[in-house]
Design a protein around this motif. Structure first.
Motif, short mmCIF file in Angstrom:
data_model
loop_
_atom_site.label_atom_id
_atom_site.label_comp_id
_atom_site.label_asym_id
_atom_site.label_seq_id
_atom_site.Cartn_x
_atom_site.Cartn_y
_atom_site.Cartn_z
N TYR A 1 0.79 -1.23 0.00
CA TYR A 1 0.00 0.00 0.00
C TYR A 1 0.83 1.28 0.00
O TYR A 1 0.43 2.27 -0.57
CB TYR A 1 -0.92 0.04 1.23
N HIS A 2 1.93 1.27 0.69
CA HIS A 2 2.62 2.55 0.93
C HIS A 2 4.03 2.53 0.36
O HIS A 2 5.01 2.74 1.07
CB HIS A 2 2.67 2.86 2.42
N GLN A 3 4.12 2.26 -0.93
CA GLN A 3 5.45 2.14 -1.52
C GLN A 3 6.25 3.42 -1.41
O GLN A 3 7.48 3.40 -1.41
CB GLN A 3 5.35 1.75 -3.00
N GLU A 4 5.55 4.55 -1.31
CA GLU A 4 6.31 5.80 -1.27
C GLU A 4 7.07 5.96 0.03
O GLU A 4 7.92 6.82 0.14
CB GLU A 4 5.38 6.98 -1.50
N MET A 5 6.77 5.11 1.02
CA MET A 5 7.50 5.22 2.28
C MET A 5 8.91 4.68 2.21
O MET A 5 9.75 5.01 3.02
CB MET A 5 6.76 4.46 3.37
N HIS B 1 7.39 8.44 -6.16
CA HIS B 1 8.84 8.58 -6.06
C HIS B 1 9.41 9.49 -7.12
O HIS B 1 10.61 9.43 -7.41
CB HIS B 1 9.50 7.20 -6.14
N ARG C 1 9.77 10.00 3.73
CA ARG C 1 8.34 9.97 3.39
C ARG C 1 7.56 9.28 4.48
O ARG C 1 7.07 8.19 4.33
CB ARG C 1 8.18 9.21 2.07
#
Lengths: 83, 544, 411, 380
Positions: free
Chosen positions: B355-359, C105, D267
Motif C-alpha cells: 500500500y505505501h510504496q512511497e514510504m 517517487h 516519506r
C-alpha cells in the motif's frame, strides 16, 4: 443494494441477539424501549441511504439556521479580499 | 411399592449428587461398610467413618480401601509390655524405610521404654524419635490421605484415632539451572517439582518470620498442595483475601501443573495474555514477595505463580537487577524494541509493500520490486506462509528430542533460507524480516507472553493486507484497548504506564539504580520505604 | 460472549472491506522523472520516465529489445503521450505500460520552454492536487527537447532523472542555479509581491575527447557525446516564463534570497589580469525596503559573507597587513556586481523573483495596497537597489606566503 | 447508573485533550489561516483565551455540583422542561460532533491514503473500535488515551525539522486589516477548544475534584500549543495564502519534512496516519462516551451499554448522510460548526451557571465540597 440491506439486518439481529436477553433478564424496560427506538431510527436512516430514498437531512436544517449568522459575522469582521 | 420406588430414586439422587468436601452430608453409617475389591470409595463416605477403637475393624477397612495396592505395607506388631496390638501402614515408595526401621519400629518394639503406658500421648512423648509428628487422625479419609501423602500411620488397639508419622522421602530432581529463564550473572538455582525443596529455596533467601506460607489442598483426586506465600505487612490484605477466595473456588479433580491454577484464577478468562507471572527462579519470587505480591508455590511443578502480574512485570528479567543500572536500562529498552519488532515487522512489511510504496527509500524499493519479480504469491500470503513455517519449525524444535532438534533447524534454514529464495517462491527480504521478528520474539523474557504476541501477528498481517498501515494501526489499537481493559487481581494490566503512576515508572521506563528505588510499587500497601534515604553511595566527603 | 461478538463483528468488517487500494510492489511502474511539453497541435505532451528495477538491483540484465542480446538492457523507459489535460495524457500511458503508474517517487518535473512561456497555471493543478505528487520534487525548465533531457546515456548514473537529481543535490558547490522544489514553486506562484523562478537544464556537447572504440578484450563503449547541464535560472511573471538568468546572475538572485550555501567566487587580481578564487562558506542577506519622502522605492540589500581562500595566481602574501582586507574589498565588489546584474536582468523581465514586493508589503502595508495591482509592470522596474556587502575571508588554506620559484631558477 | 469507575484529574485532562486535539490539527489550521491570514497566530491566541473562558465557566459550573453531571442537575436548576432541553442540547452536541468527526476521518483517509476505498469502510471500522472502547468504560478509555499520548510528543518532535523553513516574514505585516480577520479566524479553533467543556459530564467520576479546574485549563493550553505549532509551522513555511488553500495543512506540512541526513525518513506521512488514526479514534470515542453517558442519564437508564451499538450504527448513517462531499464538509466546518459548538458550550453553560448562581444552588451531599476542601487545605 439488497445485499447491503441484508447485511444491515444481520448487524441489527446480531446486536439484538447479544443485548436483548441481558436487558430482559435485568428487567430493563426503559433500556429496551430506547434500544428499539434507536435501532429503528438507525435502520431507517441507513436503509434509506443505501436505497437512495429521499430522507430529511438534519444538517441542512442546522445550516439553514446558522449560515445567516455566519454571514453576518463574516461581513463585519473579514475584509472582502480575504474571502 | 410406590414409597419404595421413591426411596430408591432418592437414593440414586443422593449418590449422583456432587460431593461436597468439608460438609457432613452423609449420615454416619452404624458400622464400617463392607465392600469388595471393586468398591469405589468416595471421600465423603470415608470422611464419615471414624477410626474405631478396635484395631481389627480398622485394619479390615484399611485393607479394603488400599489393600489391593502392591506397594501398600501393613506391618502388625505388638507394643510394650502389655503386648498391645498395633499396626503401621504406609506405601513403601513414598517413605524412607530407614526412618521407619530405626526411629519407629525399633523404638516401638525392641526399645520400648518399660515404664511407659501404651497410648499415643506417651508414644509421642517418649517413644517416637522423629523431628516431625503429624496430628492425630480420627477419620478414615484423613488416614488414607496421610498414607497417600507419604506418611506412615500408626494404629493402636484401643485408641479411637491414629498417629500419622512423617517419614516421607520423595525422590525428586536435584536443584538445577533454570532452562527457561537463564541468566548470566544471577543465582543459578531454580525450582524443582518438590514443594518442600521449593519452599526451602525461598526460605533460604527470606529470613523473616513475616513470610507466611498458607497451604491449600486443591484437586479432588490429585490433592495437590498449593502454598500461598506472602510477606505480612507488605502484601495488601485485600489481595490476599481475593487470592484465597479464588483458590477456594477451584473445584476440579486435578491440578497437575501451575497452569491448572493459572487458568482457574484469571480475571479475564478469554484473554490470551498471561494474567499471572510464572517463574522458576526463587530469586525472582523473592523479589516479588518483597514488592508485596503474593506467590503460589504449587507442588509437582517447578513453576511458581506471582499475582498480580502486569505487562511491564512480564517484560522484566531478573537479569535486569544483576547488572549496572545503565546497562540494564539499555537492555530493557532493547527488549521493548524487540517486542515492537516481533509484533509489527511482518505486518509492516506487508502494509508498506502493498500500500505505501512511497514510504520506502527508492533504492530499497527497487531491490524489493526486483526481488519480488516472479514471486507467485501476493506479499500477504507470502508473509503468512513464512510465518506459519517459522512457527512450525519452532514447535517442531521443541517437540523433537534434542539431538533431532538440530536437524530440524538445519533443514528449516536450508529449505527456507536457501531453497525457497533460490526457487523464487519467496523474496529474500521477507525472509530477513520474518527471521528478525522471530528472533525478536524470543527476546521477550516471558515465554507465556511471547506466544500471544507472536499469534497477534497473523491477524495483523491479514489486516495489513486488507487495509495497509491503517489496518495495522487499527489492529494494534484494538490490542491496546484489550490490554488497557485487562486486570490482574484488580491491578490494571498496563499499570504503572497507564493509569500512570509516575513514581513507579522508575522500574519500567528505566531500571533506576538500586539505591534510588526507595519506594515499593503501589501493589504493596504498607512499609512504603525500602531503604534509607542516604543510600546513594559515593566517595567519602573531602576533609579540610 | 463479548469476545465472540467482537470477533464476529471484526470478521464482518473484514468481509465488507475489500482491497481497493492494494497494489503489489512489483506491479508498479516507478516514475522518477516527468517532462511536460506541447505538441504542435496545442495539446500537452507528457513524458514519464519509468525505471526498470531488474537492471538496477539485480546487477544488470542483458537484452535490450530482443531478450538474450549481449547489449545491456536500458535501465529505464520513457513513455510519451499527449492529451488536452495532463491527466488524460497520463491515462493514455496506461495503454502502453503493463504496470500501474506510481508517481510517489518522482524526482523532478521538467517543463519545456514552450509550456512555460504559455503559462504553467494549467498544468500545475495536476501536480498540486494529487496526494502522491510530492511537493519535494524539483522543478526545472529546459530549452532543449524533454525527450533528449530524459534520454542522454551516461555510464555514471544510468537513469537520467536520478542523474539530474544528483546534479541538483550538488548545488552547494557552485550556487549557479536555484534549487526549487515544487512546493516552493507553487508558493511563490501564488504569493503576492513575489514572482517564481526555477532552475534551467540544458543539453551541451561533451568536451572530453572520446576514445575511439575498438573491438577485442576490454572493449569499451563510446563515451556519450552530449551531457545534461543544470545552470542558470528561469524567471517567471505570474505563471509565464519571461526570461533567463545566466550562472552569475542566478547567484546574484540567490544572494538576495539567502540561498547561497557555497560556490566559487572569481576575483581579478589588482595589478594583473590574473585571478584569485575563494569559496563561499556562508552568507546572509537582509532586504530593507524604503519609500523615500519623494516617493521613490529603494531597496537596500545587506549581505554578510564569509569565504575561504582556495587558489590565487596573484603574488599575494596573506601574512602582509592589509592583503586580506584588500581581497575582501574586491570580493565584496564581485558580489555586488553579481547582485546588480541579477537585479537589472529581473527588472528588464519585470519579474520580481527577489520578493521586493513582499518586503514592501510588510513594511508599508498601506502603500502596498496602491502598488500591488501594477507592481511588476510599473513599480518593480523602478526600484532602486543598493547593495552593501560585508565580505570576510576566514581561512587561507595551508600556506601563508605565495608559492614562488627560487630566483636562480628564474635565470 | 452503573458505577463507571473513578479517574484522576490528570486522566480527565488527557480525556479532554483527546476530545479536542485530533480535529483541531486537521482542517482547522487551514481555515484559520484562510480567515486570519498572517495574523493566524493572533487568532490562535484569541481562541485560547475565549476557550479558557468557556472552559473555566464550565468547570466552575461542574464544581458547583460535583457529584452529578449537567444532565442530572439542569432540570433542577432551570426547571424540568428547560433543564431537559439543555441536557438534550449537550447530548446532541456530543453526538453531532461524533458523527462529524467520523466523516472528517473518512474524508482524510480517502483523500490522502486510500483514494479508491469507499470512506464508509473507515467510518465503520473506527466506529466499531470506538464502540468497543465505550463498552469497556471510562477507565479504559482514559488509559488508552494516555497510552496514545505517550507517542504524540515523539511525532511532534519531527516538526522540529520544519523549523528551518519557517520564514518570519510570512507573519508580517501584523494586523493589516485590523483585528477583525483574527477574530473571525479564532471562532473555529476557539469553539473546538471549548469542547473541553466535556468536564460537565466527567465531573462526577473525577476523584480529586479540586484539581479538575486547573486540569481542564491545562488541557486547553496543551492543545493550544500543538495547534500553534502546526499553525505557525505551516503559515511560516507556506505563507498564509497557501496555507489557507490547503485542505489538510498539518498533513501537507508533514509531507514536506525532509531531513537531509536521514533520507530514509523522508516519506513518513504514513506514520502520521498511525498517530492520526489513534487521535481521531480517541476523539470519537470520548465524544461517543460523553454522549452515551449523557443519554443514559437523560433517559434515566440503569445502563447505557445496550444502546452503544444501535447508537453507533445511527451515527454512521448520519455521518454518511449529512454531507455530500469534502468541500461541503469544509465549508460546514468554517461556517456552521463553531456557532453550533459555542451556542451549547458557551451559551447554554453560561445560562445554567448564571441561573444556578442566582438561585444559589449547589449540589451533592458534599455541598460546595470543592471550595471547602481547598479552604481547609490552605488552613492546614
Amino acid at each position: 443494494m439488497v445485499i447491503y440491506v441484508l447485511l444491515l439486518i444481520f448487524f441489527y439481529v446480531l446486536v439484538a441477539y447479544f443485548e436483548v436477553p441481558r436487558m430482559l433478564k435485568n428487567r430493563m424496560r426503559r433500556e429496551l424501549v430506547s434500544f428499539i427506538a434507536l435501532s429503528v431510527l438507525g435502520f431507517a436512516l441507513a436503509a434509506g441511504q443505501i436505497l437512495n430514498l429521499p430522507l430529511p437531512n438534519m444538517n441542512k436544517a442546522i445550516e439553514a439556521v446558522v449560515r445567516p449568522v455566519y454571514q453576518a459575522v463574516e461581513s463585519r469582521l473579514v475584509p472582502p479580499e480575504y474571502r | 411399592m410406590r414409597p419404595r420406588l421413591i426411596k430408591k430414586l432418592k437414593d440414586l439422587l443422593v449418590q449422583s449428587r456432587k460431593p461436597k468436601w468439608g460438609g457432613k452430608q452423609p449420615p454416619l453409617p452404624p458400622e464400617p461398610p463392607e465392600g469388595g475389591p471393586d468398591k469405589v470409595w468416595e471421600p465423603a463416605e470415608l470422611q464419615g467413618i471414624p477410626v474405631a477403637k478396635d484395631l481389627k475393624t480398622n485394619l479390615r477397612l484399611l485393607k479394603q480401601v488400599v489393600g489391593q495396592n502392591s506397594d501398600f505395607i501393613l506391618r502388625e506388631f505388638t507394643v510394650g509390655p502389655q503386648k498391645t496390638p498395633a499396626a503401621l501402614a504406609y506405601l513403601y515408595p513414598l517413605v524412607d524405610e530407614e526412618k521407619i526401621n530405626a526411629f519407629t519400629l525399633k523404638s516401638l518394639t525392641v526399645d520400648y521404654p518399660p515404664d511407659t503406658p501404651v497410648s499415643f500421648a506417651s508414644i509421642k512423648q517418649h517413644v517416637v524419635t522423629h523431628g516431625t509428628l503429624n496430628e492425630d487422625v480420627s477419620d478414615f479419609w484423613s488416614l488414607v490421605l496421610a498414607i497417600l501423602d507419604g506418611n506412615a500411620v500408626l494404629l493402636l488397639s484401643g485408641a479411637a484415632s491414629a498417629l500419622s508419622l512423617n517419614v516421607s522421602e520423595f525422590q525428586g530432581r536435584e536443584v538445577a539451572e533454570s532452562l527457561t529463564e537463564s541468566v548470566v550473572r544471577g543465582p543459578r538455582d531454580s525450582f524443582v517439582e518438590g514443594l518442600k525443596r521449593n519452599i526451602m529455596l525461598v526460605r533460604q533467601r527470606l529470613k523473616t518470620p513475616n513470610l507466611v506460607l498458607e497451604k491449600f489442598q486443591l484437586g479432588r483426586l490429585t490433592q495437590t498442595a498449593v502454598v500461598l506465600g506472602y510477606i505480612k505487612g507488605l502484601a495488601a490484605p485485600e489481595l490476599l483475601e481475593e487470592v484465597r477466595e479464588r483458590l477456594k473456588r477451584i473445584d476440579a479433580d486435578a491440578v497437575l501443573s501451575s497452569n491448572f491454577v493459572e487458568e482457574m484464577i484469571a480475571d479475564s478468562p478469554y484473554s490470551p495474555f498471561p494474567q499471572t507471572l510464572a517463574t522458576e527462579r526463587p530469586d525472582r519470587v523473592c523479589s516479588y514477595l518483597l514488592e508485596g505480591k503474593a506467590v503460589l508455590i504449587i507442588d509437582t511443578t517447578p513453576f511458581t505463580l506471582v499475582v498480580p502480574a502486569t505487562l511491564p512485570m512480564l517484560l522484566q528479567s531478573p537479569e535486569d537487577y544483576y547488572h549496572p543500572f545503565a546497562i540494564s536500562t539499555a537492555v530493557r529498552w532493547l527488549r521493548y524494541f524487540a517486542l515492537l519488532i516481533s509484533v509489527t515487522a511482518s505486518p509492516f512489511y506487508v502494509a508498506i509493500t502493498t500500500y505505501h510504496q512511497e514510504m520506502l527509500p527508492f533504492e530499497l524499493l527497487l531491490s524489493i520490486a526486483a526481488a519480488r519479480q516472479g514471486v507467485p504469491f501476493p506479499a500477504a500470503l507470502e508473509a503468512l506462509l513464512l510465518e506459519v513455517t517459522f512457527e512450525l519449525l519452532r514447535e517442531a524444535g521443541i517437540r523433537l528430542p534434542r539431538p533431532v532438534g538440530q536437524a530440524v533447524s538445519i533443514v528449516g534454514a536450508l529449505v527456507i533460507g536457501q531453497a525457497a529464495v533460490q526457487a523464487g517462491v519467496i523474496s529474500p527480504l521477507l525472509v530477513i524480516v520474518v527471521a528478525l521478528a522471530g528472533i525478536a520474539s524470543f527476546a521477550t523474557p516471558s515465554y507465556e507472553l511471547g506466544i500471544p504476541l507472536r499469534m497477534i501477528r497473523f491477524p495483523l498481517i491479514l489486516l495489513a493486507a486488507v487495509l495497509g498501515l491503517f489496518g495495522v494501526t487499527v489492529g494494534i489499537i484494538a490490542v491496546l484497548i484489550h490490554l488497557a481493559g485487562l486486570r490482574s487481581f484488580g491491578v490494571p494490566y498496563l499499570s504503572p504506564l497507564t493509569p500512570v503512576k509516575f513514581s513507579e515508572l522508575k522500574d519500567v521506563l528505566i531500571r533506576a539504580p538500586l539505591w534510588a528505588m526507595r519506594t515499593r510499587p503501589g501493589t504493596s500497601k504498607r512499609d512504603w520505604h525500602r531503604l534509607a534515604p542516604t543510600s546513594k553511595p559515593g566517595p567519602p566527603p573531602e576533609k579540610s | 460472549m463479548r469476545w465472540a461478538a467482537a470477533l464476529v463483528l471484526l470478521a464482518f468488517m473484514l468481509m465488507t472491506a475489500g482491497c481497493w487500494d492494494l497494489q503489489q510492489v512489483e506491479e508498479q511502474a516507478y516514475i522518477t522523472g516527468i517532462g511536460v511539453d506541447r505538441t504542435p497541435e496545442g495539446e500537452f505532451k507528457l513524458l514519464f520516465q519509468v525505471v526498470n528495477p531488474n537492471t538496477i538491483a539485480g546487477g544488470g540484465v542483458l537484452g535490450a529489445i530482443t531478450p538474450g542480446a549481449s547489449i545491456p538492457a536500458k535501465s529505464f523507459r520513457n513513455y510519451v503521450t499527449a492529451g488536452r489535460t495532463l491527466y488524460e495524457a497520463e491515462r493514455a500511458m496506461d495503454l502502453l505500460i503493463p504496470l500501474a503508474l506510481h508517481t510517489g517517487h518522482n524526482r523532478e518535473v521538467v517543463f519545456s520552454e514552450a509550456v512555460a512561456r504559455q503559462g504553467l497555471l494549467d498544468v500545475m493543478s495536476f501536480f498540486n492536487r494529487r496526494v502522491e505528487m510530492r511537493k519535494l520534487m524539483y522543478v526545472l525548465v529546459t530549452q532543449a527537447d524533454i525527450e533528449e533531457i530524459f534520454d542522454l546515456p551516461n555510464p555514471i548514473i544510468a537513469i537520467p532523472s536520478i542523474r539530474l537529481e544528483g546534479i541538483i543535490r550538488q548545488q552547494h558547490w557552485t550556487s549557479f542555479f536555484p534549487v526549487v522544489r515544487l512546493g516552493d514553486f507553487l508558493n511563490w506562484m501564488g504569493a503576492e509581491g513575489r514572482e517564481t523562478h526555477c532552475a534551467v537544464v540544458s543539453v551541451k556537447p561533451t568536451e572530453a575527447r572520446t576514445l575511439r572504440p575498438y573491438a577485442g578484450p576490454g572493449f569499451t563503449a563510446a563515451e556519450p557525446l552530449l551531457d545534461v547541464e543544470v545552470a542558470g535560472a528561469a524567471l517567471f511573471r505570474k505563471d509565464k516564463l519571461v526570461g533567463f538568468l545566466n550562472q552569475k546572475e542566478t547567484r546574484g538572485l540567490l544572494w538576495v534570497l539567502n540561498k547561497v550555501r557555497g560556490g566559487p567566487l572569481l576575483i581579478r587580481c589588482p595589478e594583473s589580469d590574473k585571478f584569485t578564487s575563494v569559496s563561499i562558506l556562508r552568507a546572509h542577506a537582509r532586504v530593507k525596503p524604503e519609500i523615500s519622502a519623494d516617493g521613490r522605492l529603494r531597496v537596500t540589500i545587506r549581505i554578510r559573507e564569509e569565504a575561504d581562500l582556495e587558489e590565487t595566481q596573484c603574488k599575494l602574501d596573506v601574512g602582509e597587513a592589509g592583503a586580506i582586507a584588500a581581497l575582501e574589498a574586491l570580493q565584496a565588489k564581485t558580489i555586488t556586481a553579481e547582485v546588480m546584474s541579477a537585479v537589472r536582468r529581473a527588472q528588464e523581465c519585470r519579474s520580481d523573483a527577489f520578493g521586493f514586493g513582499e518586503a514592501f508589503h510588510r513594511r508599508y502595508p498601506r502603500e502596498w495596497r496602491l502598488m500591488k495591482e501594477n507592481w511588476s509592470e510599473d513599480f518593480f522596474p523602478a526600484v532602486e537597489v543598493e547593495v552593501e556587502v560585508d565580505a570576510k575571508i576566514r581561512r587561507v588554506g595551508l600556506r601563508k606566503k605565495p608559492l614562488t620559484l627560487a630566483p636562480k631558477m628564474l635565470d | 447508573m452503573r458505577e463507571e469507575g473513578r479517574i484522576s484529574a490528570f486522566q480527565a485532562m488527557v480525556y479532554q485533550i483527546s476530545v479536542i486535539l485530533a480535529t483541531l490539527i486537521l482542517f482547522h489550521p487551514g481555515i484559520t489561516a484562510m480567515q486570519a491570514r498572517q495574523d493566524a497566530w493572533i487568532a490562535a491566541l484569541i481562541a485560547l483565551f475565549s476557550a479558557l473562558l468557556v472552559v473555566f465557566m464550565a468547570a466552575k459550573l461542574a464544581l458547583r455540583f460535583p457529584d452529578e453531571s449537567v444532565i442530572q442537575y439542569a432540570p433542577r436548576v432551570m426547571g424540568w422542561f428547560f433543564g431537559k432541553l439543555a441536557g438534550l442540547s449537550y447530548i446532541f452536541l456530543f453526538f453531532w460532533l461524533a458523527y462529524y468527526v467520523q466523516r472528517q476521518f473518512g474524508e482524510l483517509m480517502t483523500t490522502a491514503y486510500f483514494p479508491l476505498t469507499p470512506n464508509i469502510v473507515f467510518i465503520l471500522i473506527i466506529t466499531l473500535l470506538a464502540a468497543y472502547m465505550v463498552y469497556a468504560g471510562l477507565e479504559v478509555l482514559c488509559r488508552v488515551a494516555l497510552l496514545w499520548g505517550i507517542f504524540v510528543p515523539a511525532f511532534f518532535l519531527l516538526f522540529m525539522f520544519i523549523a528551518k523553513d519557517i520564514n518570519i516574514g510570512h507573519f508580517l505585516p501584523v494586523l493589516e486589516n485590523g483585528i477583525g480577520p483574527a477574530v473571525a479566524g479564532s471562532l473555529l479553533p476557539g469553539a473546538t477548544m471549548a469542547e473541553a467543556a466535556v468536564i460537565l459530564i466527567l465531573m462526577p467520576f473525577i476523584s480529586d475534584k479540586r484539581r479538575a479546574v486547573p486540569a481542564s485549563l491545562a488541557a486547553v493550553a496543551a492543545v493550544f500549543v500543538v495547534f500553534s505549532i502546526i499553525l505557525v509551522g505551516s503559515v511560516g513555511s507556506f505563507g498564509a495564502d497557501q496555507t489557507g488553500r490547503l485542505l489538510f495543512p498539518g498533513f501537507t506540512l508533514y509531507r514536506r519534512l525532509n531531513i537531509p541526513a536521514l533520507p530514509v525518513l523522508e516519506r513518513l506521512d504514513a506514520l502520521y496516519m498511525a498517530i492520526w488514526v489513534g487521535g481521531m479514534l480517541l476523539k470519537l470515542a470520548t465524544l461517543f462516551y460523553a454522549g452515551m453517558l449523557g443519554l443514559g442519564q437523560w433517559l434515566g437508564l440503569k445502563s447505557h451499554r445496550p444502546l452503544i451499538f444501535p447508537m453507533g450504527a445511527l451515527l454512521v448513517a448520519l455521518s454518511v448522510r449529512s454531507w455530500d462531499n469534502v468541500v461541503q464538509l469544509v465549508n460546514f466546518t468554517t461556517e456552521v460548526a463553531p456557532f453550533v459548538v459555542l451556542s451549547v458550550t458557551a451559551v447554554i453553560t453560561g445560562i445554567t451557571l448564571i441561573v444556578a448562581v442566582l438561585r444559589g444552588m449547589r449540589g451533592g451531599p458534599e455541598e460546595g465540597g470543592g471550595k471547602r476542601a481547598s479552604a481547609a487545605d490552605k488552613k492546614a
